[in-house]
Design an enzyme around this catalytic site. Structure first.
Site, PDB file in Angstrom:
ATOM      1  N   HIS A  71      -0.337  11.069 -27.699  1.00  0.00           N
ATOM      2  CA  HIS A  71      -0.626   9.730 -27.170  1.00  0.00           C
ATOM      3  C   HIS A  71      -1.344   8.879 -28.223  1.00  0.00           C
ATOM      4  CE1 HIS A  71      -0.386  10.985 -22.627  1.00  0.00           C
ATOM      5  NE2 HIS A  71       0.794  10.797 -23.177  1.00  0.00           N
ATOM      6  N   HIS A 106       8.255   9.304 -27.227  1.00  0.00           N
ATOM      7  CA  HIS A 106       7.217  10.127 -26.599  1.00  0.00           C
ATOM      8  C   HIS A 106       7.353  11.598 -27.013  1.00  0.00           C
ATOM      9  CE1 HIS A 106       4.319  11.493 -23.649  1.00  0.00           C
ATOM     10  NE2 HIS A 106       5.215  12.301 -23.119  1.00  0.00           N
ATOM     11  N   HIS A 156      -0.297  16.406 -26.002  1.00  0.00           N
ATOM     12  CA  HIS A 156      -0.274  15.006 -25.564  1.00  0.00           C
ATOM     13  C   HIS A 156      -1.491  14.210 -26.035  1.00  0.00           C
ATOM     14  CE1 HIS A 156       3.101  16.390 -23.221  1.00  0.00           C
ATOM     15  NE2 HIS A 156       3.259  15.234 -22.629  1.00  0.00           N
ATOM     16  N   ARG A 172       0.811  -1.235   0.000  1.00  0.00           N
ATOM     17  CA  ARG A 172       0.000   0.000   0.000  1.00  0.00           C
ATOM     18  C   ARG A 172       0.838   1.276   0.000  1.00  0.00           C
ATOM     19  NH1 ARG A 172      -3.225  -3.067   3.626  1.00  0.00           N
ATOM     20  NH2 ARG A 172      -4.900  -4.041   2.463  1.00  0.00           N
ATOM     21  N   GLU A 191      -4.336  17.048 -10.912  1.00  0.00           N
ATOM     22  CA  GLU A 191      -4.895  17.472 -12.202  1.00  0.00           C
ATOM     23  C   GLU A 191      -6.405  17.680 -12.186  1.00  0.00           C
ATOM     24  OE1 GLU A 191      -2.816  15.834 -15.635  1.00  0.00           O
ATOM     25  OE2 GLU A 191      -4.664  16.045 -16.795  1.00  0.00           O
ATOM     26  N   LYS A 221       3.297  11.542 -11.165  1.00  0.00           N
ATOM     27  CA  LYS A 221       2.473  10.674 -12.018  1.00  0.00           C
ATOM     28  C   LYS A 221       3.272   9.409 -12.292  1.00  0.00           C
ATOM     29  CE  LYS A 221      -0.533  13.782 -14.602  1.00  0.00           C
ATOM     30  NZ  LYS A 221      -0.890  14.280 -15.946  1.00  0.00           N
ATOM     31  N   LYS A 256       7.269  23.213 -13.673  1.00  0.00           N
ATOM     32  CA  LYS A 256       6.491  22.015 -13.328  1.00  0.00           C
ATOM     33  C   LYS A 256       6.187  21.970 -11.828  1.00  0.00           C
ATOM     34  CE  LYS A 256       5.306  17.390 -14.051  1.00  0.00           C
ATOM     35  NZ  LYS A 256       5.400  16.180 -14.811  1.00  0.00           N
ATOM     36  N   GLU A 265       9.385  18.439 -24.383  1.00  0.00           N
ATOM     37  CA  GLU A 265       8.730  18.830 -23.126  1.00  0.00           C
ATOM     38  C   GLU A 265       9.262  20.185 -22.647  1.00  0.00           C
ATOM     39  OE1 GLU A 265       6.178  17.090 -22.264  1.00  0.00           O
ATOM     40  OE2 GLU A 265       6.532  14.921 -22.408  1.00  0.00           O
ATOM     41  N   ARG A 319      -3.049  21.724 -13.967  1.00  0.00           N
ATOM     42  CA  ARG A 319      -2.046  20.716 -14.372  1.00  0.00           C
ATOM     43  C   ARG A 319      -2.327  20.158 -15.764  1.00  0.00           C
ATOM     44  NH1 ARG A 319       1.040  16.015 -10.831  1.00  0.00           N
ATOM     45  NH2 ARG A 319       2.278  15.257 -12.579  1.00  0.00           N
ATOM     46  N   ASN A 363      -0.308  19.016 -20.544  1.00  0.00           N
ATOM     47  CA  ASN A 363      -0.576  18.014 -21.575  1.00  0.00           C
ATOM     48  C   ASN A 363      -0.691  18.612 -22.972  1.00  0.00           C
ATOM     49  OD1 ASN A 363      -0.675  15.603 -20.041  1.00  0.00           O
ATOM     50  ND2 ASN A 363      -2.574  16.351 -19.136  1.00  0.00           N
TER      51      ASN A 363
END
Ligand code: NAD
Ligand code: GLY
Length: 361
Positions: free
Chosen positions: A250, A263, A246, A119, A235, A141, A225, A183, A239, A243
């Site tokens: 993606h 990427h 993205h 956990r 997010e 993330k 960032k 980025e 935030r 993206n």
């Protein structure tokens, strides 16, 4: 020279240390290690380069390692299971620490493994690609890809410290450096026009691995960032601006097969698609669009989309984006250079037309 930033998240705040040869500075790492059990997660490319140096810093600890195969296509639950298997086989307890040594693929998987193991156990990021140093190692993330979509399984799990050794970039292939620059450009486009101008002026030196320029670019990127993450860790709002490009990117990565386009390459083309859409809505002018194209190209990134993806294929994959809310696609677009917004107001016909008329390979 060592420089330190902070991600401000109350009791989960942590430092980002940036500088050359930090892999020789155990005093930056060991105070953040919980307990005496340490699992280093890395891959077959990075291990021969840097693993021994990290282990040298940790001679006081019970250190184990998992060396995974390399590549975006390995960013799967099966790879994360190998990390959990190693932790269990070594009888690691809740006070152990997982260290990610590598690029964003290793960082995302090791972080996810740490988030779930018993956990949640302590986690440290030692990013060794430009992309991971300016983006993925900061902000918590973590996760893996699913065949149907990028980063579809994961958790928010913040590291205890991020150790950015800029000297590791000397072994990075040029194509990977360009991928990271996507980025970096993103931060200028969404938040800071002056930084964008700085990047335009210094792109050649950045690609020549000028130490001072790279350090400046990393510090600026991490500062932006860290600010955004401190404001909106999970997010719910701002935030999402991180993206930019993205949603398109993606879709490219998923359609082409993970790892075929890097990427940052997919994000570079995706930012150009988002900018073209912003232009067609009249939000930015032709001059701004041309500046964006020039800086993306100067970074060594593509200005086209894959030849085998029509608008229908893009829209099918973009419909699975994590920003989709109540069935509505939400896109990050540019209001101006240095200013982004999230909108769900782009109609399908405009989007289809922009995607279909975008240059192809
Ligand atoms: P990567 O981890 O695949 O690394 C790129 C390549 O460089 C790999 O072959 C790797 O083995 C090699 N490498 C790493 N360090 C090296 C070094 N110093 N010298 C030589 N080779 C080295 O890719 P990446 O670009 O670092 O990360 C991309 C991943 O990051 C994607 O999966 C993306 O989804 C994810 N990402 C996550 C976040 C986040 O917030 N968590 C943000 C951006 C991207
Ligand atoms: N790379 C996007 C984010 O961290 O939110």
């Amino acid at each position: 020279m060592l420089q330190t930033l902070k991600v401000d998240l109350l009791e989960r705040s942590y430092p980002i240390h940036v500088g050359p040869d930090l892999l020789d500075h155990g005093e930056l790492l060991t105070p953040h290690i919980a307990g005496c059990q340490v699992m280093i997660v890395t891959n077959e490319t990075v291990a021969p380069l840097y693993l021994a140096r990290i282990k040298r810093l940790l001679s006081e600890f019970d250190v184990q390692e998992v060396i995974l195969p390399d590549g975006e296509h390995t960013k799967t639950l099966a790879s994360v299971e190998r990390i959990w298997d190693a932790l269990l086989a070594a009888n690691f307890n809740r006070r152990c620490t997982v260290i990610a040594l590598g690029g964003g693929v290793i960082g995302d998987m090791a972080g996810f493994a740490a988030a779930c193991y018993q956990r949640g156990v302590a986690f440290v990021q030692i990013p060794t690609t430009l992309l991971s140093q300016v983006d993925s190692s900061v902000g918590g993330k973590t996760g893996v890809n699913h065949p149907r979509g990028k980063n579809m399984l994961g958790a928010f799990w913040q590291p205890k410290v991020v150790l950015i050794d800029t000297s590791t970039l000397t072994t990075l292939p040029a194509r990977e450096l360009s991928s990271g620059l996507a980025e970096v450009i993103k931060y200028g486009l969404i938040r800071d026009e002056a930084f964008l101008s700085w990047l335009e002026a210094n792109m050649v030196r950045l690609r020549e691995l000028d130490d001072q320029m790279l350090t400046e670019a990393i510090l600026k990127s991490c500062a932006i960032k860290a600010d955004v993450v401190a404001e909106d860790e999970t997010e719910q709002g701002v935030r999402a601006l991180l993206n930019l490009g993205h949603t398109f990117g993606h879709a490219i990565e998923t359609a082409q097969g993970y790892g075929v386009w890097l990427h940052g390459e997919a994000v570079g083309a995706g930012m150009m698609m988002a900018a073209t859409l912003s232009r067609s809505l009249g939000w930015i002018d032709e001059k701004a669009l041309a500046r964006i194209a020039r800086v993306i190209e100067a970074a060594g990134l593509p200005l086209h989309a894959p030849g085998d993806m029509d608008a229908a294929r893009f829209l099918e994959l973009m419909g699975r984006d994590k920003k989709v809310l109540d069935g509505r696609l939400r896109l990050v677009l540019l209001k101006a250079l240095g200013e982004a917004c999230v909108t769900d107001k782009v109609d399908k016909a405009t989007l289809t037309e922009v995607i279909n008329s975008f240059p192809r390979t």
